[in-house]
Design a protein around this motif. Sequence first.
Motif, PDB file in Angstrom:
ATOM      1  N   ARG A 109       0.712  -1.063  -0.067  1.00  0.00           N
ATOM      2  CA  ARG A 109       0.094  -0.016   0.046  1.00  0.00           C
ATOM      3  C   ARG A 109       0.698   1.296  -0.147  1.00  0.00           C
ATOM      4  N   LEU A 110       2.091   1.152   0.343  1.00  0.00           N
ATOM      5  CA  LEU A 110       2.993   2.411   0.241  1.00  0.00           C
ATOM      6  C   LEU A 110       3.940   2.463  -0.815  1.00  0.00           C
ATOM      7  N   SER A 111       3.992   3.820  -1.188  1.00  0.00           N
ATOM      8  CA  SER A 111       5.360   3.876  -2.079  1.00  0.00           C
ATOM      9  C   SER A 111       6.712   3.791  -1.425  1.00  0.00           C
ATOM     10  N   ASP A 112       7.695   3.792  -2.070  1.00  0.00           N
ATOM     11  CA  ASP A 112       9.092   3.681  -1.829  1.00  0.00           C
ATOM     12  C   ASP A 112       9.508   4.794  -0.751  1.00  0.00           C
ATOM     13  N   VAL A 113       8.930   5.938  -1.053  1.00  0.00           N
ATOM     14  CA  VAL A 113       9.295   7.263  -0.141  1.00  0.00           C
ATOM     15  C   VAL A 113       8.432   7.083   0.991  1.00  0.00           C
ATOM     16  N   GLU A 114       7.282   6.781   0.858  1.00  0.00           N
ATOM     17  CA  GLU A 114       6.469   6.618   2.377  1.00  0.00           C
ATOM     18  C   GLU A 114       7.002   5.456   3.225  1.00  0.00           C
ATOM     19  N   ALA A 115       7.185   4.431   2.475  1.00  0.00           N
ATOM     20  CA  ALA A 115       7.891   3.078   3.334  1.00  0.00           C
ATOM     21  C   ALA A 115       9.191   3.653   3.715  1.00  0.00           C
ATOM     22  N   ALA A 116       9.926   4.442   3.476  1.00  0.00           N
ATOM     23  CA  ALA A 116      11.239   4.749   3.939  1.00  0.00           C
ATOM     24  C   ALA A 116      11.054   5.360   5.345  1.00  0.00           C
ATOM     25  N   THR A 117       9.817   6.086   5.531  1.00  0.00           N
ATOM     26  CA  THR A 117       9.641   6.829   6.932  1.00  0.00           C
ATOM     27  C   THR A 117       9.519   5.838   7.965  1.00  0.00           C
ATOM     28  N   LEU A 118       9.200   4.462   7.595  1.00  0.00           N
ATOM     29  CA  LEU A 118       8.581   3.699   8.846  1.00  0.00           C
ATOM     30  C   LEU A 118       9.786   2.904   9.724  1.00  0.00           C
ATOM     31  N   PRO A 119      10.857   2.338   9.264  1.00  0.00           N
ATOM     32  CA  PRO A 119      11.571   1.558   9.952  1.00  0.00           C
ATOM     33  C   PRO A 119      12.376   2.158  11.192  1.00  0.00           C
ATOM     34  N   LEU A 120      12.981   3.399  11.087  1.00  0.00           N
ATOM     35  CA  LEU A 120      13.565   3.963  12.308  1.00  0.00           C
ATOM     36  C   LEU A 120      12.639   4.411  13.215  1.00  0.00           C
ATOM     37  N   ASN A 121      11.608   5.164  12.889  1.00  0.00           N
ATOM     38  CA  ASN A 121      10.635   5.749  13.645  1.00  0.00           C
ATOM     39  C   ASN A 121       9.796   4.915  14.234  1.00  0.00           C
ATOM     40  N   GLY A 122       9.286   4.088  13.338  1.00  0.00           N
ATOM     41  CA  GLY A 122       8.049   2.958  13.546  1.00  0.00           C
ATOM     42  C   GLY A 122       8.622   1.965  14.827  1.00  0.00           C
ATOM     43  N   LEU A 123       9.802   1.574  14.417  1.00  0.00           N
ATOM     44  CA  LEU A 123      10.520   0.681  15.367  1.00  0.00           C
ATOM     45  C   LEU A 123      10.775   1.230  16.751  1.00  0.00           C
ATOM     46  N   THR A 124      11.399   2.571  16.691  1.00  0.00           N
ATOM     47  CA  THR A 124      11.402   3.018  18.155  1.00  0.00           C
ATOM     48  C   THR A 124      10.183   3.094  18.729  1.00  0.00           C
ATOM     49  N   ALA A 125       8.993   3.585  17.903  1.00  0.00           N
ATOM     50  CA  ALA A 125       7.647   3.609  18.970  1.00  0.00           C
ATOM     51  C   ALA A 125       7.355   2.337  19.477  1.00  0.00           C
ATOM     52  N   THR A 126       7.575   1.134  18.320  1.00  0.00           N
ATOM     53  CA  THR A 126       7.039   0.169  18.930  1.00  0.00           C
ATOM     54  C   THR A 126       7.737  -0.580  20.009  1.00  0.00           C
ATOM     55  N   GLN A 127       8.963  -0.560  19.828  1.00  0.00           N
ATOM     56  CA  GLN A 127       9.811  -1.253  21.079  1.00  0.00           C
ATOM     57  C   GLN A 127       9.860  -0.119  22.341  1.00  0.00           C
ATOM     58  N   SER A 128       9.468   0.934  22.156  1.00  0.00           N
ATOM     59  CA  SER A 128       9.441   1.845  23.566  1.00  0.00           C
ATOM     60  C   SER A 128       8.139   1.478  24.052  1.00  0.00           C
ATOM     61  N   LEU A 129       7.012   1.149  23.238  1.00  0.00           N
ATOM     62  CA  LEU A 129       5.665   0.762  23.824  1.00  0.00           C
ATOM     63  C   LEU A 129       6.100  -0.436  24.344  1.00  0.00           C
ATOM     64  N   ASP A 130       6.563  -1.521  23.867  1.00  0.00           N
ATOM     65  CA  ASP A 130       6.815  -2.665  24.413  1.00  0.00           C
ATOM     66  C   ASP A 130       7.543  -2.625  25.795  1.00  0.00           C
ATOM     67  N   LEU A 131       8.667  -1.805  25.884  1.00  0.00           N
ATOM     68  CA  LEU A 131       9.534  -1.656  27.181  1.00  0.00           C
ATOM     69  C   LEU A 131       8.146  -1.132  28.545  1.00  0.00           C
ATOM     70  N   LEU A 132       7.152  -0.179  27.673  1.00  0.00           N
ATOM     71  CA  LEU A 132       6.405   0.208  28.986  1.00  0.00           C
ATOM     72  C   LEU A 132       5.645  -0.722  29.414  1.00  0.00           C
ATOM     73  N   GLY A 133       5.208  -1.736  28.558  1.00  0.00           N
ATOM     74  CA  GLY A 133       4.332  -2.983  29.284  1.00  0.00           C
ATOM     75  C   GLY A 133       3.053  -2.625  29.394  1.00  0.00           C
ATOM     76  N   LEU A 134       2.321  -1.443  28.865  1.00  0.00           N
ATOM     77  CA  LEU A 134       1.108  -1.138  29.426  1.00  0.00           C
ATOM     78  C   LEU A 134      -0.026  -2.351  29.085  1.00  0.00           C
ATOM     79  N   ALA A 135      -1.091  -2.163  29.700  1.00  0.00           N
ATOM     80  CA  ALA A 135      -2.461  -3.292  29.180  1.00  0.00           C
ATOM     81  C   ALA A 135      -3.535  -2.397  28.525  1.00  0.00           C
TER      82      ALA A 135
END
Length: 305
Positions: free
Chosen positions: A120-146
């Motif tokens: 669903r994403l162009s290459d330009v759109e997809a390039a914005t996902l790895p660093l920022n998206g993984l930082t967000a998900t890994q941070s949320l995993d650390l928080l461990g909220l329910a």
Amino acid sequence: MRAVVAHGYGGPEVLRLVEVPVPEPGVGQVRIRVRAATVNPVDLVTRAGALVEAGLMAVREVTGIGWDVAGVVDRLGPGVPEFSEGQRVIGLRDLLDVSVGTYAEYVVLDVGAVVPTPSRLSDVEAATLPLNGLTATQSLDLLGLAPGETLLVTGANGAVGGFAVEIAAQQGFRVVAQGSDAEFLGSIGAEWTVARDADLIAEVRRSVPGGVHGALDTAGLGGRALAAVRNRGRFVTVVGGGDPIPLRGITVQHEWIHADGAGLARLAERELTTRVAATLPLDAAAQAHSRLAAGGLTGRLVLIP
């Protein structure tokens, strides 16, 4: 091939477009022909020498710049059945001490750092996902909220903050988002918003009596954000230096991003809002750094080799 590297450390003027050999993939690696590489704040502090001063990397005469990549698999190293040549992929380069980063025409990554590009994403759109998206998900995993618990995200209009708000809402958290664009933040799932110039502690505790269960501090507010967290809550920062003292029994942690193919694949399956401020050619990397440093952008700048 052409690549942009930093010769020494300093302002955008130390970035140079150079010719370097095309890298060859080894065992368990893929070579990617780069179609898009995102410009991130970490690129600016790397270029300026702040990571060397912090002891995170050694002094180098030439430093590679760029973490995010979207492109096409160009060559497979031995032992890589997961991908095929010509396949669209995204990936993350998380090694600091390198001579060439993703600001280049080709990059070699370990297979565990690469996943297929969401269709669903162009290459330009997809390039914005790895660093920022993984930082967000890994941070949320650390928080461990329910699900149902409350989360404060500071700097929510930024790339990491925006992904964190959207992912947290999708996971069933009740989100307080601090940022300048309340309409956007509401559209991606924030239940409450706090303006950047408002009294953060008072506003959060007015919306969530007793304070939030957890905070993800992407803006580096430190103690100001910690004070919005309830006793024995959880706090994660992604900004280097000055982690707040864990007062009132609050668990304080720092998220250090790392490449994670499985995590990136799960991220790619989500319906997330990507934001691109502008695209520029590879030889305009210095201009891109200046524009990012000036602030005021909505979304990321992306280089097109």
